[in-house]
Design an enzyme around this catalytic site. Structure first.
Site, PDB file in Angstrom:
ATOM      1  N   GLY A   1      62.805  58.963  14.770  1.00 55.61           N
ATOM      2  CA  GLY A   1      63.501  59.552  15.912  1.00 55.61           C
ATOM      3  C   GLY A   1      62.550  60.279  16.845  1.00 55.61           C
ATOM      4  O   GLY A   1      62.680  60.207  18.074  1.00 55.61           O
TER       5      GLY A   1
ATOM      6  N   ASP B   1      69.759  55.280   5.666  1.00 58.04           N
ATOM      7  CA  ASP B   1      69.846  56.585   4.992  1.00 58.04           C
ATOM      8  C   ASP B   1      70.916  56.568   3.911  1.00 58.04           C
ATOM      9  O   ASP B   1      70.747  57.113   2.825  1.00 58.04           O
ATOM     10  CB  ASP B   1      70.171  57.683   6.004  1.00 58.04           C
ATOM     11  CG  ASP B   1      68.966  58.030   6.859  1.00 58.04           C
ATOM     12  OD1 ASP B   1      69.128  58.798   7.817  1.00 58.04           O
ATOM     13  OD2 ASP B   1      67.868  57.523   6.582  1.00 58.04           O
TER      14      ASP B   1
HETATM   15  N1  LIG Z   1      64.788  53.336  14.778  1.00 63.26           N
HETATM   16  C1  LIG Z   1      65.298  54.427  15.373  1.00 63.26           C
HETATM   17  C2  LIG Z   1      65.469  55.632  14.635  1.00 63.26           C
HETATM   18  C3  LIG Z   1      66.005  56.727  15.282  1.00 63.26           C
HETATM   19  N2  LIG Z   1      66.339  56.628  16.590  1.00 63.26           N
HETATM   20  C4  LIG Z   1      66.911  57.784  17.294  1.00 63.26           C
HETATM   21  O1  LIG Z   1      66.615  58.996  16.629  1.00 63.26           O
HETATM   22  C5  LIG Z   1      67.791  59.576  16.077  1.00 63.26           C
HETATM   23  C6  LIG Z   1      67.500  60.126  14.712  1.00 63.26           C
HETATM   24  O2  LIG Z   1      66.705  61.263  14.904  1.00 63.26           O
HETATM   25  P1  LIG Z   1      65.672  61.780  13.758  1.00 63.26           P
HETATM   26  O3  LIG Z   1      65.052  60.614  13.089  1.00 63.26           O
HETATM   27  O4  LIG Z   1      64.791  62.776  14.428  1.00 63.26           O
HETATM   28  O5  LIG Z   1      66.529  62.594  12.724  1.00 63.26           O
HETATM   29  P2  LIG Z   1      67.677  62.028  11.781  1.00 63.26           P
HETATM   30  O6  LIG Z   1      68.969  62.106  12.501  1.00 63.26           O
HETATM   31  O7  LIG Z   1      67.232  60.720  11.234  1.00 63.26           O
HETATM   32  O8  LIG Z   1      67.746  63.101  10.618  1.00 63.26           O
HETATM   33  C7  LIG Z   1      66.721  63.156   9.689  1.00 63.26           C
HETATM   34  C8  LIG Z   1      67.372  63.294   8.337  1.00 63.26           C
HETATM   35  O9  LIG Z   1      67.938  62.048   7.985  1.00 63.26           O
HETATM   36  C9  LIG Z   1      66.356  63.654   7.288  1.00 63.26           C
HETATM   37  O10 LIG Z   1      66.954  63.829   6.049  1.00 63.26           O
HETATM   38  C10 LIG Z   1      65.652  64.902   7.687  1.00 63.26           C
HETATM   39  O11 LIG Z   1      64.808  65.302   6.697  1.00 63.26           O
HETATM   40  C11 LIG Z   1      64.895  64.619   8.957  1.00 63.26           C
HETATM   41  O12 LIG Z   1      64.118  65.740   9.284  1.00 63.26           O
HETATM   42  C12 LIG Z   1      65.862  64.326  10.049  1.00 63.26           C
HETATM   43  O13 LIG Z   1      66.696  65.424  10.261  1.00 63.26           O
HETATM   44  C13 LIG Z   1      68.799  58.462  16.062  1.00 63.26           C
HETATM   45  O14 LIG Z   1      70.114  58.963  16.090  1.00 63.26           O
HETATM   46  C14 LIG Z   1      68.421  57.704  17.313  1.00 63.26           C
HETATM   47  O15 LIG Z   1      68.897  58.398  18.447  1.00 63.26           O
HETATM   48  C15 LIG Z   1      66.176  55.445  17.291  1.00 63.26           C
HETATM   49  O16 LIG Z   1      66.540  55.384  18.497  1.00 63.26           O
HETATM   50  N3  LIG Z   1      65.645  54.349  16.678  1.00 63.26           N
HETATM   51  O1  LIG Z   2      72.795  64.751   7.405  1.00 67.47           O
HETATM   52  P1  LIG Z   2      73.891  63.740   7.266  1.00 67.47           P
HETATM   53  O2  LIG Z   2      74.924  63.900   8.330  1.00 67.47           O
HETATM   54  O3  LIG Z   2      74.457  63.658   5.895  1.00 67.47           O
HETATM   55  O4  LIG Z   2      73.220  62.281   7.541  1.00 67.47           O
HETATM   56  C1  LIG Z   2      72.617  62.052   8.795  1.00 67.47           C
HETATM   57  C2  LIG Z   2      73.512  61.142   9.589  1.00 67.47           C
HETATM   58  O5  LIG Z   2      74.726  61.811   9.829  1.00 67.47           O
HETATM   59  C3  LIG Z   2      72.840  60.842  10.936  1.00 67.47           C
HETATM   60  O6  LIG Z   2      73.648  59.928  11.643  1.00 67.47           O
HETATM   61  C4  LIG Z   2      71.485  60.220  10.716  1.00 67.47           C
HETATM   62  O7  LIG Z   2      70.858  60.005  11.974  1.00 67.47           O
HETATM   63  C5  LIG Z   2      70.617  61.120   9.899  1.00 67.47           C
HETATM   64  O8  LIG Z   2      69.402  60.440   9.669  1.00 67.47           O
HETATM   65  C6  LIG Z   2      71.265  61.449   8.581  1.00 67.47           C
HETATM   66  O9  LIG Z   2      71.421  60.273   7.838  1.00 67.47           O
END
Ligand SMILES: Nc1ccn([C@@H]2O[C@H](COP(=O)(O)OP(=O)(O)O[C@@H]3[C@@H](O)[C@H](O)[C@@H](O)[C@H](O)[C@@H]3O)[C@@H](O)[C@H]2O)c(=O)n1
Ligand SMILES: O=P([O-])([O-])O[C@@H]1[C@@H](O)[C@H](O)[C@@H](O)[C@H](O)[C@@H]1O
Length: 384
Positions: free
Chosen positions: A265, A286
């Site tokens: 992300g 995930d």
């Molecule tokens: N191939 C992709 C992947 C992601 N995106 C865009 O990014 C967000 C996801 O944002 P991010 O990767 O910063 O955070 P995420 O929601 O995955 O949350 C993770 C947790 O899963 C993890 O457990 C935690 O430790 C970590 O720090 C993060 O909080 C996605 O919604 C897309 O908008 C994309 O475009 N293409």
């Molecule tokens: O924290 P959580 O809501 O259980 O799980 C999250 C999802 O809700 C979100 O869509 C994804 O981007 C994050 O990587 C994580 O998987």
């Protein structure tokens, strides 16, 4: 430079008249520098700066993007046309610029759409954080005739200065990329919805990896696959290792996958490459990784009925906590977000206490799911 030609007397309305949409002119050096690559070719977020600039301008709603680059213009624009829709166009000679409002953009400006939208609400305004200014046609002709916007704009009196509403900085040269990427990470690396473990443990761990990868242009979806693979590898080592040290290794891999899950992300946001497809891929992978990790703990605990019972409860609760995010995105803050759950699993594995970890996870996630569901139901409108 004296006051802009046609500069209105102080107090007249022309500068503040925001009438009409703005046309952007990206002002590049007419000749590329001899010693170094032109600044507009420096890769920012994995794409050449000029491509990023055109993309941001269109994202901000600018209807036309012109590129002024002397004799280089047609070749540069030809490349942009092939990569952008809507494309950029060669800028006509300054004297031929039609009346209207112009957003002049310096070759080295790195900015976001929020900054553009804010500046474009007026005329006669210049951004203090990067070479961006909204001027009328007379001033635009003058600046374009004078050469690169960076110097010419600074000399025009009468422009009101305004700090960037969003992100804006100036790329000094191709050696300045590290600073710019740190600034971009600072702005776009984390998310407002990040949980505590994510904000204070995972983001600091993912930041250096992202800063290393963001300039390469690596595909965010590939990074989603990598973090998934690391988490599943941790689950397998936990489930099939059979030794204390494999449990420790498995726990480390699970937490590494937890932190790495933020890199995709971060790279996507910095490189303006977020996508709905990527968001779906990220979320789906995930869920499978979460289930694999729980299954690994069940196998490490011995795979007895009691182990599977707690594993099932932990899996169901974990999926429900994530599912609430889909059902009611504005739901009250969930405590057992994925960052917390995976850290709990990693610690349980590292200290060789898989059943205890499953039991604690099962109780906490289901309690959290019940708490949030109860709050959502209380807020939900009753039968009409
Ligand atoms: N191939 C992709 C992947 C992601 N995106 C865009 O990014 C967000 C996801 O944002 P991010 O990767 O910063 O955070 P995420 O929601 O995955 O949350 C993770 C947790 O899963 C993890 O457990 C935690 O430790 C970590 O720090 C993060 O909080 C996605 O919604 C897309 O908008 C994309 O475009 N293409
Ligand atoms: O924290 P959580 O809501 O259980 O799980 C999250 C999802 O809700 C979100 O869509 C994804 O981007 C994050 O990587 C994580 O998987």
């Amino acid at each position: 430079m004296t006051r802009g030609k046609g500069e209105p007397a102080p107090g007249t309305a022309r500068w503040s008249d925001p009438a009409g949409p703005v046309v952007a002119v990206v002002v590049l050096a007419a000749e590329p520098p001899a010693a170094r690559p032109p600044v507009e070719s420096t890769r920012v977020g994995g794409r050449p700066l000029l491509d990023r600039t055109v993309r941001v301008l269109h994202a901000a709603g600018v209807r036309r993007v012109l590129v002024s680059a002397g004799r280089r213009g047609p070749d540069l624009v030809a490349g942009l046309v092939a990569r952008h829709a809507p494309p950029a166009e060669p800028c006509p000679p300054p004297a031929d610029l039609p009346p209207g409002r112009y957003l002049l953009v310096g070759a080295a400006a790195v900015f976001d759409a929020e900054t553009v939208r804010d500046l474009a609400t007026e005329t006669g305004v210049r951004c203090t954080d990067a070479t961006l200014a909204v001027v009328d046609a007379d001033t635009a002709r003058e600046v374009l005739a004078a050469g690169p916007a960076d110097a010419a704009l600074a000399g025009i009196a009468g422009l009101r200065l305004r700090p960037a509403a969003g992100f804006a900085t100036t790329l000094v040269d191709d050696r300045d990329g590290r600073r710019v990427h740190r600034a971009l990470w600072q702005r776009y690396g984390s998310k407002s919805t990040d949980g505590l473990v994510c904000r204070y443990l995972n983001r600091p761990l993912s930041r250096p990896v992202t800063l290393l990868l963001a300039r390469t242009g690596v595909w965010p979806d590939l990074l989603s696959g990598v973090s998934f693979a690391v988490a599943v590898a941790g689950a397998a080592v936990i489930g099939f290792g059979g030794h204390w040290w494999t449990m420790l290794l498995g726990g480390v891999l699970v937490q590494a996958g937890n932190a790495l899950d933020g890199v995709d992300g971060e790279v996507a946001r910095i490189g303006l490459r977020t996508s709905r497809r990527g968001a779906l891929l990220d979320t789906i992978l995930d869920r499978y990784a979460d289930l694999a990790i729980i299954a690994g703990l069940v196998l490490a605990a011995g795979g007895r009925p009691v182990d599977w019972a707690f594993g099932f409860a932990a899996a169901a609760g974990s999926l429900l906590v994530s599912y609430i995010n889909v059902l009611a995105p504005g739901a009250p803050q969930r405590l057992l977000r994925r960052d917390v759950r995976l850290l709990l699993c990693a610690v349980a594995a590292a200290v060789s206490a898989p059943l205890a970890g499953l039991a604690v996870l099962a109780v906490l996630v289901n309690a959290d799911a019940a708490r949030v569901f109860a709050m959502v139901l209380r807020r939900a409108p009753g039968l009409r």
